[in-house]
Motif scaffolding. Structure first.
Motif, PDB file in Angstrom:
ATOM      1  N   ARG A   1       0.818  -1.208   0.000  1.00  0.00           N
ATOM      2  CA  ARG A   1       0.000   0.000   0.000  1.00  0.00           C
ATOM      3  C   ARG A   1       0.851   1.256   0.000  1.00  0.00           C
ATOM      4  O   ARG A   1       0.557   2.215  -0.702  1.00  0.00           O
ATOM      5  N   ILE A   2       1.895   1.252   0.816  1.00  0.00           N
ATOM      6  CA  ILE A   2       2.778   2.413   0.859  1.00  0.00           C
ATOM      7  C   ILE A   2       3.480   2.583  -0.477  1.00  0.00           C
ATOM      8  O   ILE A   2       3.606   3.687  -0.994  1.00  0.00           O
ATOM      9  N   GLY A   3       3.932   1.483  -1.062  1.00  0.00           N
ATOM     10  CA  GLY A   3       4.618   1.533  -2.351  1.00  0.00           C
ATOM     11  C   GLY A   3       3.735   2.049  -3.465  1.00  0.00           C
ATOM     12  O   GLY A   3       4.208   2.750  -4.365  1.00  0.00           O
ATOM     13  N   SER A   4       2.445   1.742  -3.400  1.00  0.00           N
ATOM     14  CA  SER A   4       1.547   2.215  -4.453  1.00  0.00           C
ATOM     15  C   SER A   4       1.357   3.722  -4.398  1.00  0.00           C
ATOM     16  O   SER A   4       0.917   4.322  -5.368  1.00  0.00           O
ATOM     17  N   VAL A   5       1.702   4.346  -3.282  1.00  0.00           N
ATOM     18  CA  VAL A   5       1.627   5.800  -3.172  1.00  0.00           C
ATOM     19  C   VAL A   5       2.997   6.428  -3.383  1.00  0.00           C
ATOM     20  O   VAL A   5       3.141   7.425  -4.095  1.00  0.00           O
ATOM     21  N   ILE A   6       4.021   5.835  -2.797  1.00  0.00           N
ATOM     22  CA  ILE A   6       5.357   6.427  -2.803  1.00  0.00           C
ATOM     23  C   ILE A   6       6.012   6.363  -4.186  1.00  0.00           C
ATOM     24  O   ILE A   6       6.665   7.319  -4.603  1.00  0.00           O
ATOM     25  N   VAL A   7       5.843   5.268  -4.898  1.00  0.00           N
ATOM     26  CA  VAL A   7       6.510   5.116  -6.200  1.00  0.00           C
ATOM     27  C   VAL A   7       6.066   6.182  -7.199  1.00  0.00           C
ATOM     28  O   VAL A   7       6.914   6.832  -7.821  1.00  0.00           O
ATOM     29  N   PRO A   8       4.764   6.434  -7.376  1.00  0.00           N
ATOM     30  CA  PRO A   8       4.396   7.515  -8.306  1.00  0.00           C
ATOM     31  C   PRO A   8       4.898   8.888  -7.863  1.00  0.00           C
ATOM     32  O   PRO A   8       5.293   9.706  -8.695  1.00  0.00           O
TER      33      PRO A   8
ATOM     34  N   LEU B   1      19.442  10.569  -9.798  1.00  0.00           N
ATOM     35  CA  LEU B   1      18.711   9.630  -8.950  1.00  0.00           C
ATOM     36  C   LEU B   1      19.385   9.518  -7.583  1.00  0.00           C
ATOM     37  O   LEU B   1      18.711   9.472  -6.554  1.00  0.00           O
ATOM     38  N   GLY B   2      20.702   9.489  -7.567  1.00  0.00           N
ATOM     39  CA  GLY B   2      21.425   9.429  -6.297  1.00  0.00           C
ATOM     40  C   GLY B   2      21.191  10.668  -5.455  1.00  0.00           C
ATOM     41  O   GLY B   2      20.999  10.580  -4.234  1.00  0.00           O
ATOM     42  N   ARG B   3      21.192  11.828  -6.086  1.00  0.00           N
ATOM     43  CA  ARG B   3      20.939  13.069  -5.340  1.00  0.00           C
ATOM     44  C   ARG B   3      19.513  13.115  -4.814  1.00  0.00           C
ATOM     45  O   ARG B   3      19.269  13.531  -3.680  1.00  0.00           O
ATOM     46  N   LEU B   4      18.549  12.691  -5.633  1.00  0.00           N
ATOM     47  CA  LEU B   4      17.162  12.672  -5.200  1.00  0.00           C
ATOM     48  C   LEU B   4      16.984  11.708  -4.030  1.00  0.00           C
ATOM     49  O   LEU B   4      16.346  12.043  -3.023  1.00  0.00           O
ATOM     50  N   THR B   5      17.552  10.524  -4.138  1.00  0.00           N
ATOM     51  CA  THR B   5      17.432   9.531  -3.070  1.00  0.00           C
ATOM     52  C   THR B   5      18.091  10.034  -1.791  1.00  0.00           C
ATOM     53  O   THR B   5      17.521   9.907  -0.699  1.00  0.00           O
TER      54      THR B   5
ATOM     55  N   GLY C   1       7.651   9.430  -6.156  1.00  0.00           N
ATOM     56  CA  GLY C   1       9.087   9.426  -6.453  1.00  0.00           C
ATOM     57  C   GLY C   1       9.374   9.635  -7.924  1.00  0.00           C
ATOM     58  O   GLY C   1      10.290  10.372  -8.286  1.00  0.00           O
ATOM     59  N   VAL C   2       8.584   8.995  -8.780  1.00  0.00           N
ATOM     60  CA  VAL C   2       8.773   9.161 -10.221  1.00  0.00           C
ATOM     61  C   VAL C   2       8.482  10.602 -10.630  1.00  0.00           C
ATOM     62  O   VAL C   2       9.216  11.199 -11.428  1.00  0.00           O
ATOM     63  N   ALA C   3       7.437  11.177 -10.058  1.00  0.00           N
ATOM     64  CA  ALA C   3       7.103  12.570 -10.382  1.00  0.00           C
ATOM     65  C   ALA C   3       8.200  13.517  -9.894  1.00  0.00           C
ATOM     66  O   ALA C   3       8.587  14.446 -10.619  1.00  0.00           O
ATOM     67  N   LEU C   4       8.724  13.294  -8.699  1.00  0.00           N
ATOM     68  CA  LEU C   4       9.820  14.125  -8.194  1.00  0.00           C
ATOM     69  C   LEU C   4      11.060  14.009  -9.075  1.00  0.00           C
ATOM     70  O   LEU C   4      11.728  15.001  -9.362  1.00  0.00           O
TER      71      LEU C   4
ATOM     72  N   LEU D   1      12.742  17.007 -11.158  1.00  0.00           N
ATOM     73  CA  LEU D   1      14.155  17.300 -10.933  1.00  0.00           C
ATOM     74  C   LEU D   1      14.933  17.260 -12.245  1.00  0.00           C
ATOM     75  O   LEU D   1      15.743  18.151 -12.534  1.00  0.00           O
ATOM     76  N   TYR D   2      14.675  16.249 -13.054  1.00  0.00           N
ATOM     77  CA  TYR D   2      15.400  16.123 -14.319  1.00  0.00           C
ATOM     78  C   TYR D   2      15.071  17.280 -15.257  1.00  0.00           C
ATOM     79  O   TYR D   2      15.960  17.857 -15.892  1.00  0.00           O
ATOM     80  N   ILE D   3      13.792  17.650 -15.336  1.00  0.00           N
ATOM     81  CA  ILE D   3      13.406  18.770 -16.200  1.00  0.00           C
ATOM     82  C   ILE D   3      14.040  20.061 -15.691  1.00  0.00           C
ATOM     83  O   ILE D   3      14.521  20.889 -16.480  1.00  0.00           O
ATOM     84  N   GLY D   4      14.058  20.245 -14.379  1.00  0.00           N
ATOM     85  CA  GLY D   4      14.669  21.445 -13.807  1.00  0.00           C
ATOM     86  C   GLY D   4      16.157  21.533 -14.091  1.00  0.00           C
ATOM     87  O   GLY D   4      16.680  22.604 -14.448  1.00  0.00           O
TER      88      GLY D   4
END
Length: 144
Positions: free
Chosen positions: A37-44, A79-83, A46-49, A53-56
């Motif tokens: 349940r947590i993954g179904s919220v966190i993964v999208p 990805l490393g910086r975001l994580t 994270g992908v959006a962030l 970040l990449y576009i910025g």
């Protein structure tokens, strides 16, 4: 009677009920279900962030007329910086939330429950404080 009239004994196994795994899957509980349940919220999120970040970063380097790859910034670095940022954020926010909850608990204990009664409402008309009278005329209808 001929040998053609006698059918061989049935050696097939009985069919397995297909509804069993579905029932087990529907009543799944515990740590694995919580993680799913947590993954179904966190993964999208994270992908959006990551996408933002990449576009910025691309736009920031576009000002100078180069791409992030030309500056040595590839997707693994981003990805490393975001994580790393998210881990540090959680390491800071979670203890702060814990301290706020602990402070609320201490204040509630010091006020002998007045804080929780204030937050939950005074209970007027809901049988508060609960009486020892049996359900009926002595107690409000919603109290039983």
């Amino acid at each position: 009677m001929t040998t053609q009239d006698i059918s061989p004994p049935d050696t097939r196994t009985p069919p397995v009920s297909q509804s069993e795994p579905v029932e087990r899957q529907g009543t799944q509980s515990g740590v694995l279900a919580l993680i799913e349940r947590i993954g179904s919220v966190i993964v999208p999120i994270g992908v959006a962030l990551y996408a933002v970040l990449y576009i910025g970063v691309e736009q920031m380097y576009a000002v100078f007329g180069i791409s992030p790859q030309q500056a040595g910034i590839d997707q693994s670095v981003l990805l490393g910086r975001l994580t790393g940022t998210l881990v540090l954020l959680f390491l800071i926010v979670l203890p702060l939330i814990g301290a706020a909850v602990a402070a609320g608990w201490v204040v509630d204990k010091l006020t002998r429950g007045a804080l929780s009664r204030l937050i939950q409402g005074d209970g007027a008309g809901h049988g508060w404080p609960p009486s020892s009278a049996p359900c009926g005329a002595a107690r409000p209808t919603g109290a039983c």
